[in-house]
Write a protein that holds these residues in place. Sequence first.
Motif, PDB file in Angstrom:
ATOM      1  N   ARG A 394      -8.240  18.288 -13.992  1.00 13.26           N
ATOM      2  CA  ARG A 394      -9.001  17.029 -14.046  1.00 13.26           C
ATOM      3  C   ARG A 394     -10.218  17.172 -14.956  1.00 13.26           C
ATOM      4  NH1 ARG A 394      -8.520  14.922  -7.768  1.00 13.26           N
ATOM      5  NH2 ARG A 394      -6.701  13.570  -8.137  1.00 13.26           N
ATOM      6  N   LYS A 395     -10.891  18.309 -14.862  1.00 10.78           N
ATOM      7  CA  LYS A 395     -12.056  18.537 -15.725  1.00 10.78           C
ATOM      8  C   LYS A 395     -11.632  18.578 -17.187  1.00 10.78           C
ATOM      9  CE  LYS A 395     -16.013  21.630 -16.333  1.00 10.78           C
ATOM     10  NZ  LYS A 395     -15.903  21.681 -17.809  1.00 10.78           N
ATOM     11  N   THR A 398     -11.104  15.113 -18.394  1.00 13.83           N
ATOM     12  CA  THR A 398     -12.393  14.425 -18.589  1.00 13.83           C
ATOM     13  C   THR A 398     -13.085  14.921 -19.847  1.00 13.83           C
ATOM     14  OG1 THR A 398     -12.644  14.159 -16.189  1.00 13.83           O
ATOM     15  CG2 THR A 398     -14.634  13.967 -17.534  1.00 13.83           C
ATOM     16  N   ASP A 399     -13.092  16.243 -20.051  1.00 17.99           N
ATOM     17  CA  ASP A 399     -13.742  16.818 -21.236  1.00 17.99           C
ATOM     18  C   ASP A 399     -13.085  16.328 -22.523  1.00 17.99           C
ATOM     19  OD1 ASP A 399     -15.415  18.160 -19.557  1.00 17.99           O
ATOM     20  OD2 ASP A 399     -14.354  20.087 -19.696  1.00 17.99           O
ATOM     21  N   GLY A 401     -11.747  13.414 -22.884  1.00 20.40           N
ATOM     22  CA  GLY A 401     -11.918  11.975 -22.990  1.00 20.40           C
ATOM     23  C   GLY A 401     -10.632  11.181 -22.890  1.00 20.40           C
ATOM     24  N   SER A 403      -7.933   8.618 -21.643  1.00 18.17           N
ATOM     25  CA  SER A 403      -8.000   7.329 -20.965  1.00 18.17           C
ATOM     26  C   SER A 403      -7.295   7.422 -19.613  1.00 18.17           C
ATOM     27  CB  SER A 403      -7.341   6.246 -21.810  1.00 18.17           C
ATOM     28  OG  SER A 403      -5.945   6.490 -21.926  1.00 18.17           O
ATOM     29  N   GLN A 404      -7.511   6.403 -18.781  1.00 18.36           N
ATOM     30  CA  GLN A 404      -6.890   6.397 -17.462  1.00 18.36           C
ATOM     31  C   GLN A 404      -5.369   6.433 -17.564  1.00 18.36           C
ATOM     32  OE1 GLN A 404      -8.254   3.205 -14.986  1.00 18.36           O
ATOM     33  NE2 GLN A 404      -7.072   3.871 -13.196  1.00 18.36           N
ATOM     34  N   ARG A 407      -4.151  10.040 -18.773  1.00 15.19           N
ATOM     35  CA  ARG A 407      -4.326  11.129 -17.819  1.00 15.19           C
ATOM     36  C   ARG A 407      -3.613  10.860 -16.487  1.00 15.19           C
ATOM     37  NH1 ARG A 407     -10.321  12.086 -16.313  1.00 15.19           N
ATOM     38  NH2 ARG A 407      -9.384  13.145 -14.523  1.00 15.19           N
ATOM     39  N   ASP A 411      -3.705  13.347 -13.160  1.00 12.44           N
ATOM     40  CA  ASP A 411      -4.260  12.992 -11.855  1.00 12.44           C
ATOM     41  C   ASP A 411      -3.190  13.045 -10.759  1.00 12.44           C
ATOM     42  OD1 ASP A 411      -6.854  12.599 -12.781  1.00 12.44           O
ATOM     43  OD2 ASP A 411      -6.449  10.524 -13.357  1.00 12.44           O
TER      44      ASP A 411
END
Length: 476
Positions: A394-395, A398-399, A401, A403-404, A407, A411
């Motif tokens: 997850r990190k 996020t790092d 960038g 999009s929902q 990813r 998730d």
Amino acid sequence: MMLDKITYGHCNFSEVQDSISQLIMTIKDNESNNMTLSEIESLIRVKLQGIGRDLIQAKMNMIGMLESEGTVKGSDGVVRPRKQLKGRKVETSFGEVNYERWGYGALGVDSLFPSDGHLNLPPEKYTHEVRRLVSEDVTRSSYDEALEVLSERTAAKVPKRQGVELTRRAAEDFVNFYDEGATVEADTDVAPAESGSLLIMTTDGKGVVMRMDGLREATKKAAEKKDNKLNKRLSRGEKRDRKRMAQVACVYTISPHIRTAEEIAGGLNPAVEKDQKKSPRPENKRVWASIERESDQVVEEIFQEAQARDPHHEKQWVGLVDGNPKQLQLLKEQATTYGVTLIIILDFIHVLEYLWKASRAFYEEASPECEQFVTERLLRLLRGQSSQVAKGMRKMATDRGLSQADRKAVDKCASYLLKYREHLRYDQYLAQGLPIATGVIEGACRYLVKLKFPIFKTGQAERQARGFQAKPINNQ
């Protein structure tokens, strides 16, 4: 009903003796010296099949001509005074024979054939030996393959539909056999046969495409409400809602096999030389499936089988599943009911698929980077670090960038690892020598359900076959 003393007046055993003598002369003849050993083997096999058929034919001619010593009376109490010769065909492992025997009848009742009972002939054309050969082979492969092997190794000719029916009849007492066996074992103090210290229970569901009238009520309603875009095929994302779930189950014992995370990860790579140590084989493996009973009934049967094998709970009970929430719940409920400590393990191959899907959010599919991503996290999972793997992915998303939407697979994988982390303690499982993959049940889903249950998916045949049980598979 006893048959009269055997006489040999109507037999052709002399012809069989002539055939045997002729075969011996053929092999002794100088012309056979020019044949290879394989050619001689083939010749003998074909000739012996023919001799075997003739020998059976002669024997059945003899038995068929015998007459009953006394009055022929059926279980209905009706005496059958009328006597008539009637013929039938019988398919043996040596080929088909034509069989004439005395039948005894009376007005308004079925005829009886004492010689059929003397020979223990089944109602259908195929002998019990042919049924045995078919039933044993279909536990190892598909119907098509089993019947092909039968035709190659014997002279019996069994069409596919008849092969399915023979297997069904051979398995029709399957449930009662095991239920009675479990009752006997539970009522005695006899120690169970020595076997591995691990008692493995595993189950899974496999969908079988059905006709509309064979679907469960909820699935049928969903199928009827479907309004697909095309009439002749499905569009992207559309489903037929035409499947009924068959619940597959397996119970077996096995000896512990201690391994390391590196050995497991290396074993997935075909280029890596495999460990020469032989893994223990499943013992006394029982596999069955039901398209009629609900999953909770099948899971209850699993524990009944396990209890019969280990009534004093001296073995370590292990449940192997793929993470289906209902299956997990049922296993935990039954473990509580039976008062047993059950270690539930999630199939690591199933978990591995989540990793592969997550890797494609970061790298191109089938790229070296994608493979490296999976390999590193697989090793960490096998070392018992599922929570750290989930947080790290997850990190990383996020790092970068993501999009929902991009990813989503990451998730989903992370949520899966965190949700089931109590069943992903692979470091402990490997150290205790426990199995961590559900290959046994996956094979059963393929061979027992995918290749066999579809035979029964239509109309009356499907309704007759609900609750079909497979012959138990025993690997010593």
